[in-house]
Design a protein around this motif. Structure first.
Motif, PDB file in Angstrom:
ATOM      1  N   ARG A 147       0.869  -1.191  -0.114  1.00  0.00           N
ATOM      2  CA  ARG A 147      -0.258  -0.006  -0.106  1.00  0.00           C
ATOM      3  C   ARG A 147       0.851   1.189   0.030  1.00  0.00           C
ATOM      4  O   ARG A 147       0.384   2.196  -0.225  1.00  0.00           O
ATOM      5  CB  ARG A 147      -0.852  -0.050   1.243  1.00  0.00           C
ATOM      6  N   ILE A 148       2.128   1.081  -0.090  1.00  0.00           N
ATOM      7  CA  ILE A 148       3.005   2.216  -0.057  1.00  0.00           C
ATOM      8  C   ILE A 148       3.470   2.369  -1.494  1.00  0.00           C
ATOM      9  O   ILE A 148       3.919   1.433  -2.224  1.00  0.00           O
ATOM     10  CB  ILE A 148       4.569   1.958   0.717  1.00  0.00           C
ATOM     11  N   SER A 149       3.470   3.789  -1.738  1.00  0.00           N
ATOM     12  CA  SER A 149       3.900   4.185  -3.275  1.00  0.00           C
ATOM     13  C   SER A 149       5.133   3.566  -3.881  1.00  0.00           C
ATOM     14  O   SER A 149       6.047   3.742  -3.086  1.00  0.00           O
ATOM     15  CB  SER A 149       3.645   5.453  -3.737  1.00  0.00           C
ATOM     16  N   ASP A 150       5.077   2.826  -5.145  1.00  0.00           N
ATOM     17  CA  ASP A 150       6.112   2.592  -5.597  1.00  0.00           C
ATOM     18  C   ASP A 150       7.163   1.485  -4.888  1.00  0.00           C
ATOM     19  O   ASP A 150       8.242   1.377  -5.052  1.00  0.00           O
ATOM     20  CB  ASP A 150       7.187   3.666  -6.155  1.00  0.00           C
ATOM     21  N   TRP A 151       6.505   0.994  -3.986  1.00  0.00           N
ATOM     22  CA  TRP A 151       7.398  -0.355  -3.045  1.00  0.00           C
ATOM     23  C   TRP A 151       8.420   0.534  -2.344  1.00  0.00           C
ATOM     24  O   TRP A 151       9.416  -0.013  -2.117  1.00  0.00           O
ATOM     25  CB  TRP A 151       7.555  -1.211  -4.031  1.00  0.00           C
ATOM     26  N   ARG A 152       8.395   1.899  -2.011  1.00  0.00           N
ATOM     27  CA  ARG A 152       9.500   2.544  -1.505  1.00  0.00           C
ATOM     28  C   ARG A 152       9.412   2.278   0.232  1.00  0.00           C
ATOM     29  O   ARG A 152       9.003   3.059   0.801  1.00  0.00           O
ATOM     30  CB  ARG A 152       9.377   4.086  -1.726  1.00  0.00           C
ATOM     31  N   ILE A 153       9.503   1.236   0.558  1.00  0.00           N
ATOM     32  CA  ILE A 153       9.491   0.646   1.767  1.00  0.00           C
ATOM     33  C   ILE A 153      10.547   0.758   2.699  1.00  0.00           C
ATOM     34  O   ILE A 153      11.826   0.417   2.295  1.00  0.00           O
ATOM     35  CB  ILE A 153       8.607  -0.836   2.007  1.00  0.00           C
ATOM     36  N   SER A 154      10.356   1.026   3.858  1.00  0.00           N
ATOM     37  CA  SER A 154      11.475   0.806   5.062  1.00  0.00           C
ATOM     38  C   SER A 154      10.960  -0.622   5.726  1.00  0.00           C
ATOM     39  O   SER A 154       9.719  -0.990   5.538  1.00  0.00           O
ATOM     40  CB  SER A 154      11.605   1.999   5.917  1.00  0.00           C
ATOM     41  N   ILE A 155      11.967  -0.888   6.704  1.00  0.00           N
ATOM     42  CA  ILE A 155      11.373  -2.169   7.641  1.00  0.00           C
ATOM     43  C   ILE A 155       9.954  -1.743   8.371  1.00  0.00           C
ATOM     44  O   ILE A 155       8.982  -2.504   8.640  1.00  0.00           O
ATOM     45  CB  ILE A 155      12.573  -2.532   8.490  1.00  0.00           C
ATOM     46  N   VAL A 156       9.845  -0.387   8.651  1.00  0.00           N
ATOM     47  CA  VAL A 156       8.796   0.169   9.582  1.00  0.00           C
ATOM     48  C   VAL A 156       7.728  -0.002   8.553  1.00  0.00           C
ATOM     49  O   VAL A 156       6.455  -0.322   8.781  1.00  0.00           O
ATOM     50  CB  VAL A 156       9.063   1.479   9.928  1.00  0.00           C
ATOM     51  N   ASP A 157       7.653   0.606   7.121  1.00  0.00           N
ATOM     52  CA  ASP A 157       6.486   0.568   6.375  1.00  0.00           C
ATOM     53  C   ASP A 157       6.015  -0.863   6.065  1.00  0.00           C
ATOM     54  O   ASP A 157       4.717  -1.206   6.090  1.00  0.00           O
ATOM     55  CB  ASP A 157       6.968   1.242   4.839  1.00  0.00           C
ATOM     56  N   THR A 158       6.897  -1.809   5.844  1.00  0.00           N
ATOM     57  CA  THR A 158       6.464  -3.078   5.426  1.00  0.00           C
ATOM     58  C   THR A 158       5.603  -3.995   6.577  1.00  0.00           C
ATOM     59  O   THR A 158       4.693  -4.427   6.456  1.00  0.00           O
ATOM     60  CB  THR A 158       7.493  -4.017   4.721  1.00  0.00           C
ATOM     61  N   ILE A 159       6.407  -3.530   7.741  1.00  0.00           N
ATOM     62  CA  ILE A 159       5.662  -4.284   8.805  1.00  0.00           C
ATOM     63  C   ILE A 159       4.264  -3.615   9.141  1.00  0.00           C
ATOM     64  O   ILE A 159       3.352  -4.558   9.534  1.00  0.00           O
ATOM     65  CB  ILE A 159       6.723  -4.252  10.124  1.00  0.00           C
ATOM     66  N   ALA A 160       4.341  -2.284   9.142  1.00  0.00           N
ATOM     67  CA  ALA A 160       2.987  -1.766   9.525  1.00  0.00           C
ATOM     68  C   ALA A 160       2.236  -2.216   8.457  1.00  0.00           C
ATOM     69  O   ALA A 160       0.685  -2.481   8.668  1.00  0.00           O
ATOM     70  CB  ALA A 160       3.223  -0.115   9.285  1.00  0.00           C
ATOM     71  N   ASP A 161       2.377  -2.270   7.193  1.00  0.00           N
ATOM     72  CA  ASP A 161       1.535  -2.809   6.047  1.00  0.00           C
ATOM     73  C   ASP A 161       1.318  -4.445   6.111  1.00  0.00           C
ATOM     74  O   ASP A 161       1.314  -5.003   4.876  1.00  0.00           O
ATOM     75  CB  ASP A 161       2.223  -2.386   4.942  1.00  0.00           C
ATOM     76  N   ASN A 162       1.224  -4.906   7.218  1.00  0.00           N
ATOM     77  CA  ASN A 162       0.939  -6.237   7.391  1.00  0.00           C
ATOM     78  C   ASN A 162       2.029  -7.239   6.538  1.00  0.00           C
ATOM     79  O   ASN A 162       1.572  -8.243   6.026  1.00  0.00           O
ATOM     80  CB  ASN A 162      -0.521  -6.761   6.925  1.00  0.00           C
ATOM     81  N   ALA A 163       3.329  -6.897   6.723  1.00  0.00           N
ATOM     82  CA  ALA A 163       4.292  -7.387   6.090  1.00  0.00           C
ATOM     83  C   ALA A 163       3.994  -7.596   4.542  1.00  0.00           C
ATOM     84  O   ALA A 163       4.461  -8.592   3.695  1.00  0.00           O
ATOM     85  CB  ALA A 163       4.571  -8.779   6.508  1.00  0.00           C
ATOM     86  N   SER A 164       3.440  -6.515   3.918  1.00  0.00           N
ATOM     87  CA  SER A 164       3.319  -6.441   2.360  1.00  0.00           C
ATOM     88  C   SER A 164       2.408  -7.765   2.140  1.00  0.00           C
ATOM     89  O   SER A 164       2.582  -8.344   0.915  1.00  0.00           O
ATOM     90  CB  SER A 164       4.484  -6.314   1.745  1.00  0.00           C
ATOM     91  N   SER A 165       1.466  -8.241   2.638  1.00  0.00           N
ATOM     92  CA  SER A 165       0.484  -9.237   2.478  1.00  0.00           C
ATOM     93  C   SER A 165      -0.492  -8.835   1.461  1.00  0.00           C
ATOM     94  O   SER A 165      -0.958  -7.904   1.506  1.00  0.00           O
ATOM     95  CB  SER A 165       0.065 -10.066   3.564  1.00  0.00           C
ATOM     96  N   GLY A 166      -1.114  -9.919   0.465  1.00  0.00           N
ATOM     97  CA  GLY A 166      -1.619  -9.842  -0.422  1.00  0.00           C
ATOM     98  C   GLY A 166      -2.713 -10.847  -0.673  1.00  0.00           C
ATOM     99  O   GLY A 166      -4.154 -10.755  -0.486  1.00  0.00           O
ATOM    100  N   GLY A 167      -2.145 -12.047  -0.886  1.00  0.00           N
ATOM    101  CA  GLY A 167      -2.747 -13.131  -1.083  1.00  0.00           C
ATOM    102  C   GLY A 167      -2.106 -14.415  -1.117  1.00  0.00           C
ATOM    103  O   GLY A 167      -1.092 -14.429  -0.934  1.00  0.00           O
TER     104      GLY A 167
END
Length: 265
Positions: free
Chosen positions: A143-163
């Protein structure tokens, strides 16, 4: 972070789900947020999903391989929750428009027959708790634009889960050495990636142990019947409407994901 900031960050992420529009990195808005704060944001979203009737059906370990850590620009694993609504049937069209920036990766899925409760879980405990394994494909999304993720971003975003797409051929752990199990990933008929189970923290079982011992002190047990995805065996590959992806894992068989050509939600 104050509790109000945790709720506000969760609101931003859930707004991205609803609007189908990625947001700027959370770390830009909350530069002092740390990993503990990120998991609080994740848990706030999980609480809301559960209250809306979408139960937890398992967990995932993310960024467990060196290849994925290099690709995402982070230096440690993380974990996320697998909700019931994330599971899709093999060979059946997956609505691509549910996702914002989907990528797909092959994994060995553990299905638990016994509860695992950390800390103190050993490899022997983890092996004893596994009922069987399945070939799997995980759709990661951000849910972070262009996958510009820090470790904080990906964890907050449920570990970038989708399906999650699970294969249908269960295999006992005694029938395969997960460390040596090779994997091929085909996209549209072309071979796009190869890997092996040993790429996942040395063995996918190690990832299961890490997960149990990491979530245990937080009051989270890995329950019987839950699915655990230990991490990708290869790099993640972007997918689009109409795509077909096949993972073949030695000793476990294959699993196929097919995305709706029209991308209907």
């Amino acid at each position: 972070m104050e509790a109000s900031a945790v709720r506000a960050a969760a609101d931003l992420l859930q707004g991205a789900y609803r609007s189908r529009t990625p947001i700027a990195p959370l770390i830009d808005e909350y530069p002092d947020a740390d990993v503990t704060d990120a998991y609080r944001i994740q848990q706030e979203q999980v609480r809301r999903w559960n209250e809306a009737g979408d139960p937890v059906k398992g967990h995932k370990v993310g960024l467990a391989s060196a290849a994925m850590q290099r690709q995402m620009g982070v230096d440690q694993p993380d974990y996320g929750h697998l909700l019931g609504g994330m599971f899709h049937l093999e060979h059946q069209p997956i609505p691509a428009q549910r996702f914002l920036q989907p990528r797909i990766e092959p994994e060995i899925a553990f299905v638990l027959g016994r509860r695992l409760s950390g800390p103190g879980v050993t490899v022997a405990d983890a092996i004893q708790a596994v009922d069987f394994v399945l070939p799997a494909l995980e759709i990661v999304d951000s849910r972070i634009s262009d996958w510009r993720i820090s470790i904080v971003d990906t964890i907050a975003d449920n570990a970038s889960s989708g399906g999650v797409i699970l294969g249908s051929k269960p295999t006992s752990l005694t029938a395969v050495d997960l460390r040596l199990a090779g994997c091929t990933l085909h996209y549209g008929g072309d071979l796009v990636a190869t890997g092996a189970g040993g790429a996942v923290l040395g063995s996918p079982v190690n990832a299961l142990v890490w997960l149990a011992n990491t979530v245990g002190p937080l009051g989270i047990d890995l329950e019987p019947g839950h699915v655990v995805l230990p991490g990708s065996m290869t790099r993640a590959v972007p997918v689009r409407p109409g795509d077909a992806v096949v993972a073949d894992i030695a000793g476990l068989g294959s699993v196929t994901a097919v995305f709706d050509r029209e991308g209907r939600p």
